[in-house]
Design an enzyme around this catalytic site. Structure first.
Site, PDB file in Angstrom:
ATOM      1  CB  SER A 102      -0.999  -0.537   1.257  1.00 60.58           C
ATOM      2  OG  SER A 102      -2.036   0.216   0.949  1.00 60.58           O
ATOM      3  CG  ASP A 152      -7.149  -2.928  -2.971  1.00 62.63           C
ATOM      4  OD1 ASP A 152      -7.874  -1.652  -2.401  1.00 62.63           O
ATOM      5  OD2 ASP A 152      -6.313  -2.910  -3.244  1.00 62.63           O
ATOM      6  CG  HIS A 183      -5.883  -2.363   0.940  1.00 65.09           C
ATOM      7  ND1 HIS A 183      -5.189  -1.594  -0.597  1.00 65.09           N
ATOM      8  CD2 HIS A 183      -4.890  -1.617   0.978  1.00 65.09           C
ATOM      9  CE1 HIS A 183      -4.257  -1.302  -0.481  1.00 65.09           C
ATOM     10  NE2 HIS A 183      -5.028  -0.893   0.709  1.00 65.09           N
TER      11      HIS A 183
END
Length: 198
Positions: A102, A152, A183
């Site tokens: 991320s 996601d 995610h």
């Protein structure tokens, strides 16, 4: 010396060096042990992001979900690049692997786009690069694994595919892995990462 609060494990002589980069709200411990497991005997260095977003650690500022403060990103990318080069020089590692998730995947990718000689391998889990990078022929010497979730909401898979196309156009060796979820990091994602590093 450019410094970050970080975890550091010394590896064997001549071993690869793995840098891990945590996601928003995590810290240097998020992937440190995972990296030791993935690459036994490696040097592992895990910096903590030095930006606080409502108490959550990040590597650069943003003004909204997926909206980056590009000036801040540019400055922190250069700071990170200096830190990484100093650590690489200290270990003398020839193979240098980035493992980021991320926000951590984004800082690792941002560094690689401007300093393609730093990493030999990049594992970017759920990256979000919401701009079109300039051509970077130096990426032709790098290997990448991009992972994503089909549903996601934070990192839409089409963004990952756009990054994959860009990297391929630069001559990089790119692999992709997509799981059916969002995610989160899935077990089959970790298997793909293990296969990639070995």
């Amino acid at each position: 010396m450019t410094e970050y609060f970080h975890a550091e494990t010394k590896g064997a002589s001549g071993a690869p060096l793995v840098f891990t980069f945590h996601g928003t709200g995590a810290d240097e411990t998020q992937f440190h042990e995972l990296a030791q497991h993935l690459v036994p005997n490696a040097h592992v260095i895990s910096p903590r992001g030095d930006v606080s977003e409502q108490g959550m650690a990040r590597f650069f500022r943003r003004t909204g979900e997926g909206v980056y403060d590009m000036e801040d990103l540019a400055q922190r990318r250069e700071n990170m690049a200096r830190f990484l080069r100093e650590k690489i020089a200290m270990t003398g590692a020839g193979r240098v692997i980035a493992l980021g998730y991320s926000n951590g995947a984004n800082i690792a990718t941002a560094v690689a786009l401007d300093h393609p000689d730093i990493f030999t391998d990049v594992i970017a889990m759920h990256p979000l690069i919401p701009w079109t990078p300039d051509p970077q022929p130096g990426l032709s010497k790098t290997r990448w694994l991009l992972t994503s979730g089909r549903r996601d909401p934070i990192c839409p898979p089409e963004r990952t595919q756009a990054l994959s196309r860009y990297l391929s156009e630069q001559g990089a060796d790119v692999s992709e892995h997509q799981h059916p979820g969002g995610h989160e990091i899935a077990q089959d994602e970790l298997v793909a990462i293990s296969t990639f590093v070995r």
